[in-house]
Scaffold this motif. Sequence first.
Motif, PDB file in Angstrom:
ATOM      1  N   VAL A  40       0.842  -1.195   0.000  1.00 36.62           N
ATOM      2  CA  VAL A  40       0.000   0.000   0.000  1.00 36.62           C
ATOM      3  C   VAL A  40       0.882   1.252   0.000  1.00 36.62           C
ATOM      4  O   VAL A  40       0.664   2.179  -0.786  1.00 36.62           O
ATOM      5  CB  VAL A  40      -0.970   0.006   1.202  1.00 36.62           C
ATOM      6  CG1 VAL A  40      -1.660   1.365   1.357  1.00 36.62           C
ATOM      7  CG2 VAL A  40      -2.013  -1.094   1.052  1.00 36.62           C
ATOM      8  N   TYR A  41       1.888   1.269   0.865  1.00 39.98           N
ATOM      9  CA  TYR A  41       2.788   2.422   0.946  1.00 39.98           C
ATOM     10  C   TYR A  41       3.483   2.673  -0.395  1.00 39.98           C
ATOM     11  O   TYR A  41       3.561   3.815  -0.866  1.00 39.98           O
ATOM     12  CB  TYR A  41       3.831   2.194   2.051  1.00 39.98           C
ATOM     13  CG  TYR A  41       4.808   3.334   2.170  1.00 39.98           C
ATOM     14  CD1 TYR A  41       4.485   4.493   2.875  1.00 39.98           C
ATOM     15  CD2 TYR A  41       6.045   3.271   1.547  1.00 39.98           C
ATOM     16  CE1 TYR A  41       5.377   5.552   2.964  1.00 39.98           C
ATOM     17  CE2 TYR A  41       6.951   4.320   1.631  1.00 39.98           C
ATOM     18  CZ  TYR A  41       6.607   5.464   2.337  1.00 39.98           C
ATOM     19  OH  TYR A  41       7.481   6.510   2.413  1.00 39.98           O
ATOM     20  N   ASP A  42       3.997   1.614  -1.026  1.00 38.86           N
ATOM     21  CA  ASP A  42       4.685   1.769  -2.307  1.00 38.86           C
ATOM     22  C   ASP A  42       3.751   2.315  -3.385  1.00 38.86           C
ATOM     23  O   ASP A  42       4.120   3.217  -4.136  1.00 38.86           O
ATOM     24  CB  ASP A  42       5.272   0.428  -2.768  1.00 38.86           C
ATOM     25  CG  ASP A  42       6.446  -0.034  -1.923  1.00 38.86           C
ATOM     26  OD1 ASP A  42       6.948   0.753  -1.080  1.00 38.86           O
ATOM     27  OD2 ASP A  42       6.859  -1.205  -2.099  1.00 38.86           O
ATOM     28  N   VAL A  43       2.540   1.772  -3.462  1.00 39.80           N
ATOM     29  CA  VAL A  43       1.589   2.245  -4.465  1.00 39.80           C
ATOM     30  C   VAL A  43       1.225   3.703  -4.203  1.00 39.80           C
ATOM     31  O   VAL A  43       1.175   4.518  -5.126  1.00 39.80           O
ATOM     32  CB  VAL A  43       0.328   1.353  -4.516  1.00 39.80           C
ATOM     33  CG1 VAL A  43      -0.732   1.957  -5.437  1.00 39.80           C
ATOM     34  CG2 VAL A  43       0.681  -0.066  -4.955  1.00 39.80           C
ATOM     35  N   LEU A  44       0.989   4.056  -2.946  1.00 47.46           N
ATOM     36  CA  LEU A  44       0.654   5.439  -2.618  1.00 47.46           C
ATOM     37  C   LEU A  44       1.770   6.400  -3.005  1.00 47.46           C
ATOM     38  O   LEU A  44       1.511   7.507  -3.496  1.00 47.46           O
ATOM     39  CB  LEU A  44       0.340   5.585  -1.126  1.00 47.46           C
ATOM     40  CG  LEU A  44      -0.950   4.951  -0.644  1.00 47.46           C
ATOM     41  CD1 LEU A  44      -1.065   5.079   0.874  1.00 47.46           C
ATOM     42  CD2 LEU A  44      -2.156   5.555  -1.327  1.00 47.46           C
ATOM     43  N   LEU A  45       3.012   5.990  -2.802  1.00 51.21           N
ATOM     44  CA  LEU A  45       4.138   6.838  -3.169  1.00 51.21           C
ATOM     45  C   LEU A  45       4.219   7.032  -4.681  1.00 51.21           C
ATOM     46  O   LEU A  45       4.405   8.150  -5.171  1.00 51.21           O
ATOM     47  CB  LEU A  45       5.441   6.248  -2.626  1.00 51.21           C
ATOM     48  CG  LEU A  45       6.684   7.119  -2.691  1.00 51.21           C
ATOM     49  CD1 LEU A  45       6.445   8.507  -2.117  1.00 51.21           C
ATOM     50  CD2 LEU A  45       7.822   6.442  -1.953  1.00 51.21           C
ATOM     51  N   VAL A  46       4.016   5.963  -5.448  1.00 49.36           N
ATOM     52  CA  VAL A  46       4.024   6.074  -6.909  1.00 49.36           C
ATOM     53  C   VAL A  46       2.856   6.937  -7.388  1.00 49.36           C
ATOM     54  O   VAL A  46       3.023   7.804  -8.255  1.00 49.36           O
ATOM     55  CB  VAL A  46       4.010   4.674  -7.563  1.00 49.36           C
ATOM     56  CG1 VAL A  46       3.745   4.767  -9.062  1.00 49.36           C
ATOM     57  CG2 VAL A  46       5.330   3.953  -7.291  1.00 49.36           C
ATOM     58  N   VAL A  47       1.672   6.728  -6.821  1.00 47.49           N
ATOM     59  CA  VAL A  47       0.513   7.554  -7.163  1.00 47.49           C
ATOM     60  C   VAL A  47       0.832   9.021  -6.911  1.00 47.49           C
ATOM     61  O   VAL A  47       0.604   9.895  -7.760  1.00 47.49           O
ATOM     62  CB  VAL A  47      -0.731   7.122  -6.357  1.00 47.49           C
ATOM     63  CG1 VAL A  47      -1.823   8.183  -6.388  1.00 47.49           C
ATOM     64  CG2 VAL A  47      -1.260   5.788  -6.872  1.00 47.49           C
ATOM     65  N   SER A  48       1.372   9.314  -5.740  1.00 45.09           N
ATOM     66  CA  SER A  48       1.678  10.691  -5.373  1.00 45.09           C
ATOM     67  C   SER A  48       2.662  11.325  -6.354  1.00 45.09           C
ATOM     68  O   SER A  48       2.477  12.465  -6.791  1.00 45.09           O
ATOM     69  CB  SER A  48       2.241  10.724  -3.953  1.00 45.09           C
ATOM     70  OG  SER A  48       2.393  12.050  -3.524  1.00 45.09           O
ATOM     71  N   GLU A  49       3.706  10.596  -6.712  1.00 48.07           N
ATOM     72  CA  GLU A  49       4.724  11.133  -7.620  1.00 48.07           C
ATOM     73  C   GLU A  49       4.158  11.361  -9.025  1.00 48.07           C
ATOM     74  O   GLU A  49       4.411  12.405  -9.635  1.00 48.07           O
ATOM     75  CB  GLU A  49       5.942  10.217  -7.679  1.00 48.07           C
ATOM     76  CG  GLU A  49       6.719  10.150  -6.387  1.00 48.07           C
ATOM     77  CD  GLU A  49       7.292  11.491  -5.948  1.00 48.07           C
ATOM     78  OE1 GLU A  49       7.533  12.369  -6.792  1.00 48.07           O
ATOM     79  OE2 GLU A  49       7.507  11.660  -4.735  1.00 48.07           O
TER      80      GLU A  49
END
Length: 161
Positions: free
Chosen positions: A59-68
Motif C-alpha cells: 500500500v505504501y509503495d503504491v501510494l508513493l508512486v501515485v503521489s509522484e
Amino acid sequence: MTATTVSPGSGHGRSVLRVLPAGGRVFGLSLEHGPLAPATARHAVRPVLEAWGLDGDRVYDVLLVVSELVTNAVTHALPPVMLHLHAAVDGSGGVRVHVTDGGPRPGTSSVAGNWAAVRPEGEHGRGDVIVSALAGPTGTATGDDAALEGLIDHWADLGAA
C-alpha cells in the motif's frame, strides 16, 4: 464477478462501487488540477488498496508512486488529471498505476503561480527516480492511441509482492 471501484468522469474526488466481470480490479478518479491533487489521490486510494487485500508495505509503495505521478501531472502538464489503478484478482499484490493528463504545459518551470516552481530546488526533481525504484516497467502512451484522444497516459507497474 469482481467488485470494482470506479469513479464517474463527472465527479471530482467521488468514487462509486460497481460490479464488473471477472478479470481484474479497477479504480478510477478524476482529480482537480492543483496542489491538492496528490493528497486527494492518496486519501482516495488507500482504502481501496486495503480493501483489495494489499499488505501495508505494498500500500505504501503504491501510494508513493501515485503521489509522484499525480504531482508530475499537476506540475508539468495541462488538465485534466485522471488516476486509474488496475490490480490482479489473484491477490498477488500486483498493481498498475495510470495517471492521464492533457500533455506538456509550455514553460512549466517559469509559469507564474506554479506551486512546484516556488519550492526550494532540493524539494523537487526526484519523482522519476522514486517511481523507477519502486516500480518494474514504466511507460507513456500518447494521444496516438484512439482511447486517449489527445491525452497522455503515464503508467508504472508494481509487480506482485
